[in-house]
Design an enzyme around this catalytic site. Sequence first.
Site, PDB file in Angstrom:
ATOM      1  N   GLY A  74      12.279  55.062  43.686  1.00 34.36           N
ATOM      2  CA  GLY A  74      11.945  54.605  44.318  1.00 34.36           C
ATOM      3  C   GLY A  74      10.746  53.671  45.258  1.00 34.36           C
ATOM      4  O   GLY A  74      10.038  53.488  44.542  1.00 34.36           O
ATOM      5  N   HIS A 117      41.641  31.055  28.830  1.00 37.14           N
ATOM      6  CA  HIS A 117      41.573  31.755  27.939  1.00 37.14           C
ATOM      7  C   HIS A 117      40.581  30.929  26.719  1.00 37.14           C
ATOM      8  O   HIS A 117      40.995  30.019  26.333  1.00 37.14           O
ATOM      9  CB  HIS A 117      43.256  31.883  27.598  1.00 37.14           C
ATOM     10  CG  HIS A 117      43.089  32.623  26.340  1.00 37.14           C
ATOM     11  ND1 HIS A 117      43.565  34.050  26.310  1.00 37.14           N
ATOM     12  CD2 HIS A 117      43.735  32.557  24.758  1.00 37.14           C
ATOM     13  CE1 HIS A 117      44.155  34.581  25.246  1.00 37.14           C
ATOM     14  NE2 HIS A 117      44.066  33.611  24.163  1.00 37.14           N
TER      15      HIS A 117
END
EC number: 1.8.1.4
Lengths: 460, 460, 52
Positions: A267, A437
């Site tokens: 942190g 695609h």
Amino acid sequence: MKDYDIVVLGGGPGGYVAAIKAAQMGAKTALVEKGEIGGVCLNWGCIPTKTLLKSGKMYEDILNSKEFGIDIEDISRVTINWTKMLQRKDKVVKQLTGGVKALLKGNGVDVYSGLGEVLDSHTIKVKDTTLRTKNLIIATGASPFIPDIKGIKESIESGIVITSKELLEQKELPKKLVILGGGVISTEFAILFNTLGVEVSIIQRSHRILGSLDKDIREGMAKLMMKKGINILFNSNVLAVNGNTVTIENNGIEKTLEGDKILISVGSTPNVNGLQHIGLKIDKNGIVTNEKMETNIKGIYAIGDVNGKYNLAHVASAEGIVAVENIMGKESSINYKKVPSCIYGFPEVGTAGLTEEEAREQGYDVITSSFPVAANGKALAEGESEGFIKIVADKQYGEVLGVHILAAHATDMIAEAVTTMELEGTVHELAKAIHPHPTLSEIVMEAAHGAIDKPIHIFK
Amino acid sequence: MKDYDIVVLGGGPGGYVAAIKAAQMGAKTALVEKGEIGGVCLNWGCIPTKTLLKSGKMYEDILNSKEFGIDIEDISRVTINWTKMLQRKDKVVKQLTGGVKALLKGNGVDVYSGLGEVLDSHTIKVKDTTLRTKNLIIATGASPFIPDIKGIKESIESGIVITSKELLEQKELPKKLVILGGGVISTEFAILFNTLGVEVSIIQRSHRILGSLDKDIREGMAKLMMKKGINILFNSNVLAVNGNTVTIENNGIEKTLEGDKILISVGSTPNVNGLQHIGLKIDKNGIVTNEKMETNIKGIYAIGDVNGKYNLAHVASAEGIVAVENIMGKESSINYKKVPSCIYGFPEVGTAGLTEEEAREQGYDVITSSFPVAANGKALAEGESEGFIKIVADKQYGEVLGVHILAAHATDMIAEAVTTMELEGTVHELAKAIHPHPTLSEIVMEAAHGAIDKPIHIFK
Amino acid sequence: EVMEQTTKVLATPVARKLAKDLNIDISIVKGTGPAGRVLKEDIYRRKEELNK
Ligand SMILES: Cc1cc2nc3c(=O)[nH]c(=O)nc-3n(C[C@H](O)[C@H](O)[C@H](O)COP(=O)(O)OP(=O)(O)OC[C@H]3O[C@@H](n4cnc5c(N)ncnc54)[C@H](O)[C@@H]3O)c2cc1C
Ligand SMILES: Cc1cc2nc3c(=O)[nH]c(=O)nc-3n(C[C@H](O)[C@H](O)[C@H](O)COP(=O)(O)OP(=O)(O)OC[C@H]3O[C@@H](n4cnc5c(N)ncnc54)[C@H](O)[C@@H]3O)c2cc1C
């Protein structure tokens, strides 16, 4: 004594973007930076790690290249040149920070090198120069939090316990790396060094890593990391550090782990030193701000890691723009609900919006739909078929509340989700939009079909 | 004699998706396929090419890996194993077509192997079986167009002049490849074989390749291809083929080119053989259909390459779903305006919506905004900084009309544009949506900022 | 159908559906989104105004 409309304190992705935006909007602007322009992000954070991860990916690909039809006569002669990797990283960093400096100059921002001391809300001192300003944007960032562990001080002094910044400056690649903490940065370093052949352990206090992520994603990621050979010790409290040894209590049992280096990544704390005396409201996360990035003092704004909301570069930049727009009289506010967050690794994570848990907590009538990467043609063509997508939507109209992707190109793919949420889009549009695609993005469309009815390419 | 609600003729990405969707919606469905399930796309088109391109990319990366900090003792010992590449391709194809077969079965579609003969609009014969059906979906695809060139027949017979299908079945990698035609497929093959070390020439009749793309994109791509060493001969008419020699007239001058193999890729013709006699309206592109995929005969629909609108797999699939929905009583129509189209290469192209030229022709008050990939941090970190994005928008509201991307991950990135257009999104949302840092998708946001006002990361 | 429009209304899909369900004429709702786009919040606000 110099007069400005806006002085920005700190030149990271929060501060430098704010300064450029301010100048673009016609404000007389100064930027004060005590270290390196670009802040943590460009110098020791986002960019350096991604540069090295690219090298790591290449190395991994090379080791797997036989299957792809590339013969390397003696694979043992393929070796990692850590020094060279760091040189490339430095080159990239220099190019980018050089670019930012040029942009600041080109836009007419006055840049002051040195520690900025805030005397009052309109007066900043840098070395011998005093700047008077109508508005102040504080963008001083955050620093790694160093937990109070027995023996840690000594190990820091001897250079064994280090933060991410020092790890990126090691002359030699460690052989064993112990990481304290299981957040995003820990994960990225774990994957990077694992790929480079380093033995990596993660010590995590709770029963899970990546706690803020959707459950399916964080569990999926943890599984894949362990499959790669990363040793994750859950439910582990660090009792002491002794030289290069870490003593932990793991599910009630005492264990020791050794690492050439021990990375602390548990942190951060906001850089608010020297700011308290002017009366700024500061809580344990950082400087308190509203959605316009205003602090409790009129004319002072706080953006980026120093306000402790999200420790993300793109949030810092977005907050910077919001602060400047408000100063310049353009109504503007930030919407944290749709902030994307990424993990770079193999595979990657890209996530935006609410997790399933959060959506339920907030009272939505939730539908979720998942679709596996393994059912995607492009993923198979590329040989990278791990992961899945999960869409969280509101049942009433199908509004997309959150999108969570674990996949090779997840960080590129999450932008679609972000924009969809910005437009209050639904799963109907995601399903209807013709996705090209073959691309990984087809899994977005398939999952959307699944939220409405049934996807085409899995049987359920 | 078997009775069906829907018979689908042809098992490519148009037909098999239609059949699955039909079964999912509760129709009794049959699929007739004379060759391989998956059609051109899975067996000889989209998927095989992307599989090989991945190998090509890896090979290129390996040759450049020194710069990324990976030492390979003797780079001359890195060689291409073409046989292995093709084996991997075959494996991927088999896995995908196997998957599709399982899906057809799982959804309860009856699959008939064999040539389907259409006796009338309700009767199809496959070998000894006769199928009665309420509705017929024709999805027979298209075949490469073979131009009438002197000597071409003989060279086809001797296996020198080939189509893309045969090129993917060559036992050995050619040393020199001549490509007739400058469309998308030509481009992909040119880049693939160039990357694998083959000497590649493209012979193109007109003064440009990739004619349907936005001018900036097609010119940018052509430049990058030539930089890679691909020889593009514009304004060239093929006069004759003689063995492995092609004689052309190039800007008025006669030249000859030699290739071990000569690839024909100059367009396609719809597979309408055996369909004319039932009275179907067919023009030079193929079977004429409306936006519901209806033909001139009630109960007969035509989808995919056989209607000749777009020769793209995702269009075939989308049309298949539209046809089925209409049959099943759900109002549905296709919108071709937002169809994305991709080129896979190094870099890639992803494009959707109107080109600048088209937008102007259609009378829009056009604004355009471009942003270079070279100003993007992630691109520099990855060492792939060629290309740019171009957004075409309508001035009035900033509605996004077209997005055109030339970049390493363009095919992954274009999905955001497609969905934005599906949502009638504007450049304002693209700019406001917080895009994650560091990702290539930030160029979308930057270009959008540029369309409104000014981008942050370039100076203009 | 609620929407008989002469000029185009920029609205999000959710706003459109909500307007329809709440019987609100979306063409007269002031949009607060980018470029004046009507958001779901705007529909809720309009509903409240009408209820007053
Ligand atoms: C290893 C690592 C990887 C990361 N990866 C990512 C990622 O991939 N994506 C992402 O979004 N985020 C990432 N982050 C987080 C990201 O770096 C931060 O969120 C971001 O840098 C915050 O920006 P900022 O402008 O608020 O502060 P900073 O970048 O910390 O910049 C603050 C600047 O202010 C200067 N300063 C401080 N006080 C003063 C003063 N009094 N006078 C003058 N100058 C001062 C500092 O020298 C510093 O340059 C990563 C962080 C780390 C450590
Ligand atoms: C090299 C190459 C690369 C390509 N790459 C891409 C790409 O990346 N992306 C993309 O979108 N498109 C790509 N395409 C185009 C794509 O393959 C086609 O658009 C797509 O296959 C069309 O699908 P379809 O279902 O209409 O027809 P097809 O895939 O052609 O399938 C038709 C099927 O019908 C069968 N059939 C025909 N007549 C009969 C009959 N009478 N009875 C029974 N069966 C019959 C055939 O055997 C065939 O299997 C590529 C094409 C090629 C050649």
